[in-house]
Design an enzyme around this catalytic site. Structure first.
Site, PDB file in Angstrom:
ATOM      1  N   SER A 173       0.866  -1.172   0.000  1.00 50.37           N
ATOM      2  CA  SER A 173       0.000   0.000   0.000  1.00 50.37           C
ATOM      3  C   SER A 173       0.909   1.229   0.000  1.00 50.37           C
ATOM      4  O   SER A 173       1.795   1.343   0.845  1.00 50.37           O
ATOM      5  CB  SER A 173      -0.855  -0.058   1.272  1.00 50.37           C
ATOM      6  OG  SER A 173      -1.649   1.084   1.409  1.00 50.37           O
ATOM      7  N   ASP A 207      -7.336   3.112  -2.847  1.00 50.18           N
ATOM      8  CA  ASP A 207      -8.053   3.136  -1.565  1.00 50.18           C
ATOM      9  C   ASP A 207      -8.286   4.593  -1.172  1.00 50.18           C
ATOM     10  O   ASP A 207      -7.335   5.359  -1.001  1.00 50.18           O
ATOM     11  CB  ASP A 207      -7.216   2.422  -0.488  1.00 50.18           C
ATOM     12  CG  ASP A 207      -7.921   2.331   0.858  1.00 50.18           C
ATOM     13  OD1 ASP A 207      -9.072   2.808   0.978  1.00 50.18           O
ATOM     14  OD2 ASP A 207      -7.313   1.763   1.800  1.00 50.18           O
ATOM     15  N   ASP A 213     -13.909  -1.611   3.235  1.00 49.09           N
ATOM     16  CA  ASP A 213     -12.999  -1.778   4.374  1.00 49.09           C
ATOM     17  C   ASP A 213     -13.741  -1.231   5.605  1.00 49.09           C
ATOM     18  O   ASP A 213     -14.440  -1.981   6.314  1.00 49.09           O
ATOM     19  CB  ASP A 213     -11.685  -1.025   4.071  1.00 49.09           C
ATOM     20  CG  ASP A 213     -10.695  -0.960   5.230  1.00 49.09           C
ATOM     21  OD1 ASP A 213     -11.036  -1.388   6.343  1.00 49.09           O
ATOM     22  OD2 ASP A 213      -9.559  -0.466   5.044  1.00 49.09           O
ATOM     23  N   GLY A 221      -4.088  -4.487   6.154  1.00 51.64           N
ATOM     24  CA  GLY A 221      -3.059  -4.311   7.176  1.00 51.64           C
ATOM     25  C   GLY A 221      -3.234  -2.999   7.905  1.00 51.64           C
ATOM     26  O   GLY A 221      -3.954  -2.104   7.440  1.00 51.64           O
ATOM     27  N   GLU A 236     -11.234   0.768  -3.214  1.00 53.05           N
ATOM     28  CA  GLU A 236     -11.534   0.453  -1.817  1.00 53.05           C
ATOM     29  C   GLU A 236     -12.143   1.656  -1.101  1.00 53.05           C
ATOM     30  O   GLU A 236     -11.614   2.771  -1.188  1.00 53.05           O
ATOM     31  CB  GLU A 236     -10.229   0.013  -1.126  1.00 53.05           C
ATOM     32  CG  GLU A 236     -10.392  -0.417   0.314  1.00 53.05           C
ATOM     33  CD  GLU A 236      -9.058  -0.883   0.924  1.00 53.05           C
ATOM     34  OE1 GLU A 236      -8.082  -1.125   0.168  1.00 53.05           O
ATOM     35  OE2 GLU A 236      -8.997  -0.993   2.155  1.00 53.05           O
ATOM     36  N   LYS A 243      -1.226  -0.878  -4.253  1.00 53.24           N
ATOM     37  CA  LYS A 243      -2.425  -0.108  -3.873  1.00 53.24           C
ATOM     38  C   LYS A 243      -2.013   1.339  -3.678  1.00 53.24           C
ATOM     39  O   LYS A 243      -1.048   1.627  -2.961  1.00 53.24           O
ATOM     40  CB  LYS A 243      -2.996  -0.697  -2.588  1.00 53.24           C
ATOM     41  CG  LYS A 243      -3.968   0.189  -1.816  1.00 53.24           C
ATOM     42  CD  LYS A 243      -4.731  -0.615  -0.773  1.00 53.24           C
ATOM     43  CE  LYS A 243      -4.847   0.100   0.553  1.00 53.24           C
ATOM     44  NZ  LYS A 243      -5.596  -0.688   1.549  1.00 53.24           N
ATOM     45  N   LYS A 301     -10.105  -6.999   7.989  1.00 57.91           N
ATOM     46  CA  LYS A 301      -9.073  -6.648   8.976  1.00 57.91           C
ATOM     47  C   LYS A 301      -9.588  -7.181  10.294  1.00 57.91           C
ATOM     48  O   LYS A 301     -10.636  -6.724  10.782  1.00 57.91           O
ATOM     49  CB  LYS A 301      -8.908  -5.133   9.083  1.00 57.91           C
ATOM     50  CG  LYS A 301      -8.217  -4.505   7.888  1.00 57.91           C
ATOM     51  CD  LYS A 301      -8.030  -3.019   8.117  1.00 57.91           C
ATOM     52  CE  LYS A 301      -7.353  -2.390   6.919  1.00 57.91           C
ATOM     53  NZ  LYS A 301      -7.464  -0.934   6.947  1.00 57.91           N
ATOM     54  N   LYS A 327      -3.063   5.105  -2.356  1.00 61.68           N
ATOM     55  CA  LYS A 327      -4.003   5.900  -1.578  1.00 61.68           C
ATOM     56  C   LYS A 327      -4.383   7.106  -2.428  1.00 61.68           C
ATOM     57  O   LYS A 327      -3.506   7.714  -3.080  1.00 61.68           O
ATOM     58  CB  LYS A 327      -3.346   6.366  -0.279  1.00 61.68           C
ATOM     59  CG  LYS A 327      -3.086   5.234   0.700  1.00 61.68           C
ATOM     60  CD  LYS A 327      -4.372   4.732   1.309  1.00 61.68           C
ATOM     61  CE  LYS A 327      -4.103   3.730   2.425  1.00 61.68           C
ATOM     62  NZ  LYS A 327      -5.347   3.236   3.033  1.00 61.68           N
TER      63      LYS A 327
HETATM   64  O1  OSB Z   1      -7.205   1.723   4.784  1.00 64.30           O
HETATM   65  O2  OSB Z   1      -6.180  -0.063   4.433  1.00 64.30           O
HETATM   66  C1  OSB Z   1      -6.240   1.017   5.013  1.00 64.30           C
HETATM   67  C2  OSB Z   1      -3.097   1.577   7.122  1.00 64.30           C
HETATM   68  C3  OSB Z   1      -3.658   2.123   8.266  1.00 64.30           C
HETATM   69  C4  OSB Z   1      -5.008   2.349   8.308  1.00 64.30           C
HETATM   70  C5  OSB Z   1      -5.804   2.025   7.214  1.00 64.30           C
HETATM   71  C6  OSB Z   1      -5.258   1.450   6.078  1.00 64.30           C
HETATM   72  C7  OSB Z   1      -3.867   1.260   6.024  1.00 64.30           C
HETATM   73  C8  OSB Z   1      -3.166   0.775   4.839  1.00 64.30           C
HETATM   74  C9  OSB Z   1      -1.789   0.177   5.039  1.00 64.30           C
HETATM   75  O3  OSB Z   1      -3.586   0.867   3.713  1.00 64.30           O
HETATM   76  C10 OSB Z   1      -1.835  -1.299   5.026  1.00 64.30           C
HETATM   77  C11 OSB Z   1      -0.549  -1.924   5.517  1.00 64.30           C
HETATM   78  O4  OSB Z   1       0.366  -2.048   4.701  1.00 64.30           O
HETATM   79  O5  OSB Z   1      -0.436  -2.285   6.705  1.00 64.30           O
HETATM   80 MG    MG Z   2      -8.465   0.608   3.434  1.00 65.62          MG
END
Ligand code: OSB
Ligand code: MG
Length: 369
Positions: A135, A188, A238, A290, A213, A161, A262, A163
Site C-alpha cells: 500500500s 483506496d 474496508d 493491514g 476500496e 495499492k 481486517k 491511496k
Molecule cells: O485503509 O487499508 C487502510 C493503514 C492504516 C489504516 C488504514 C489502512 C492502512 C493501509 C496500510 O492501507 C496497510 C498496511 O500495509 O499495513
Molecule cells: Mg483501506
C-alpha cells in the site's frame, strides 16, 4: 487456560519514509502490545488502534481503558476453554472492536500453544505462503509516486495499492497505469468521496483497476450500492464492514464485490473467520488488510490470510516496508514469487526480540489478578 497476568506496552517507532492517507500523514507509529501469561504459556498480541481518530473512533488511549477496565476483569482468573469463551464473558460490551480483538486473539494463540500447533493450523490455513501486496501513501508529486511504485515492483510486490483523495486521484492513477499497463493496481480512498463525486469515480473505470476500496463514508453502505451499480470496477469495502451483519447486508445490497477483512476492525479472528465464511458462501472473494503491524500483528494476519476465500493479494508486505528494525527475531521477508511464508511454529510462531522491544517501549503497565 487461565490468564493470571497481562502486560500492556506501548511502543513508538519511526516508519520508513512517511505514509499519507486521505485523512493524515504519519512519520512514526505507536502500537499497543499485550503480553498474556497463563501458568504454562505466554502469548503476545498487538492492538491495531492508532494514536489519531482518522481510521476509527478507537485510539491507543481508549483501547487501554477498555482492555484494563472492562475486558481483562471479565476474563482474568477464569477457566477459559478457548476464544469462544471471550464472547461468553465480553459479548455484551458495546463497540471497541480493536480492543476486543487484541484480547480475543490471545485466546486463539493460547489455544494453539496448548494444542502444540501453529495459529495458522488452528484457524484452518493449510497454505505454506500467502500473497503479498503493498500500500503506497499519497506522495508530494507524481515523480515521487512513480519512484515508489518502481521500487516496490522491483522488490517483487505483486500488487500495488495507491491511496487517493479527491483531486489527487486520476492523474496519479493514469501516470502509474501508463508506466505499468499490466500490473495488479488498485486504489483506496478511505471514505474521502461523496456520492456526488460519482463522475470522478466513474472516470477510474478506464484504468483496469482491480478494485476501488472504500470510496464513500464508513456508515454509507446504501450509497455504495448505488455507486457499485454505476461502476465497472469492483468496489471493495474496508471501514464499512465492522461485523458480520454489515458483511451480509453489503452483499445482499450489492454494495461491493470484494471485502477487505481486517481482524482488528471486526473484533478479532473469530469474527474475521465468520465474515470470511459469509463471503465464501456468497461467492465473494476477500483479502486481508493491514494496519502497519509489527512482526507480532503481522504473524497473526499472515496466519489468517491463508484461509481458502482470501483470493486477492493482501495488504501484507515484508517487515522492512515499514520498519527498519522489527521487534521479532526474524522479520518477514518477501519471497521471489511475491509471497510471504506462513509461520509454522506453535502459536504465533515468531520470537519477540526483547532488547529491541525495550528500546521502543514508552509505556509499560502490569495487570495482575
Ligand atoms: O485503509 O487499508 C487502510 C493503514 C492504516 C489504516 C488504514 C489502512 C492502512 C493501509 C496500510 O492501507 C496497510 C498496511 O500495509 O499495513
Ligand atoms: Mg483501506
Amino acid at each position: 487456560m487461565k490468564i493470571e497476568r497481562v502486560d500492556l506496552m506501548v511502543i513508538k517507532t519511526p516508519i520508513v519514509g512517511h505514509f499519507e492517507t486521505s485523512y493524515e500523514r504519519v512519520y512514526e507509529e505507536e502500537k499497543l502490545l499485550l503480553k498474556f501469561y497463563t501458568p504454562d504459556f505466554i502469548a503476545y498480541t498487538e492492538c491495531v488502534s492508532e494514536t489519531s481518530l482518522g481510521y476509527s473512533y478507537e485510539t491507543i488511549g481508549t483501547s487501554i481503558e477498555v482492555i484494563k477496565k472492562h475486558l481483562l476483569p471479565a476474563i482474568m482468573g477464569k477457566a477459559l476453554n478457548g476464544p469462544e469463551d471471550f464472547w461468553v464473558h465480553c459479548g455484551h460490551f458495546r463497540g471497541h472492536p480493536m480492543a476486543k480483538a487484541s484480547v480475543e486473539n490471545a485466546l486463539w494463540i493460547l489455544k494453539a500453544l496448548e494444542s502444540n500447533v501453529s495459529l495458522a493450523t488452528l484457524l484452518g490455513n493449510r497454505k505454506e505462503t500467502i500473497v503479498s501486496g503493498v500500500s503506497i501513501g499519497i506522495q508530494d508529486s507524481i515523480g515521487e509516486l512513480l519512484d515508489q511504485v518502481e521500487g516496490y515492483l522491483s522488490q517483487g510486490y505483486p500488487k500495488i495499492k495507491l491511496k487517493i483523495k479527491p483531486g489527487v486521484d486520476i492523474d496519479c492513477i493514469r501516470a502509474v497505469r501508463d508506466a505499468y499497463p499490466d500490473i495488479n493496481l488498485m486504489v483506496d480512498a478511505n471514505n474521502a468521496y461523496r456520492i456526488d463525486d460519482v463522475d470522478a469515480l466513474k472516470a477510474m473505470d478506464e484504468f483496469n483497476l482491480s478494485m476501488i476500496e472504500q470510496p464513500l463514508a464508513a456508515d454509507d453502505i446504501y450509497y455504495h450500492s448505488k455507486l457499485q451499480a454505476l461502476l465497472k470496477t469492483p468496489v471493495c469495502l474496508d471501514e464499512s464492514i465492522q461485523d458480520s451483519y454489515h458483511a451480509s447486508i453489503a452483499l445482499e445490497m450489492d454494495a461491493c464485490r470484494i471485502i477487505n477483512i481486517k481482524q482488528g476492525r471486526v473484533a478479532g479472528l473469530g469474527k474475521a473467520k465468520e465474515i470470511h465464511d459469509i463471503c465464501a458462501r456468497a461467492g465473494v472473494g476477500v483479502w486481508c488488510g493491514g494496519m502497519f503491524e509489527t512482526g507480532i500483528g503481522r504473524a497473526l494476519i499472515i496466519a489468517l490470510a491463508g484461509l481458502e476465500n482470501f483470493i486477492y493479494p493482501n495488504d501484507i508486505s515484508a517487515s522492512d516496508r515499514y520498519y527498519q528494525e522489527d521487534i521479532i527475531e526474524q522479520g518477514f521477508k518477501l519471497n521471489s514469487d511475491g509471497t510471504i511464508n506462513v509461520p509454522k511454529g506453535p502459536g504465533l510462531g515468531v520470537d519477540v526480540n526483547n532488547d529491541i522491544l525495550d528500546t521502543y517501549t514508552i509505556y509499560h503497565e502490569v495487570i495482575r489478578l
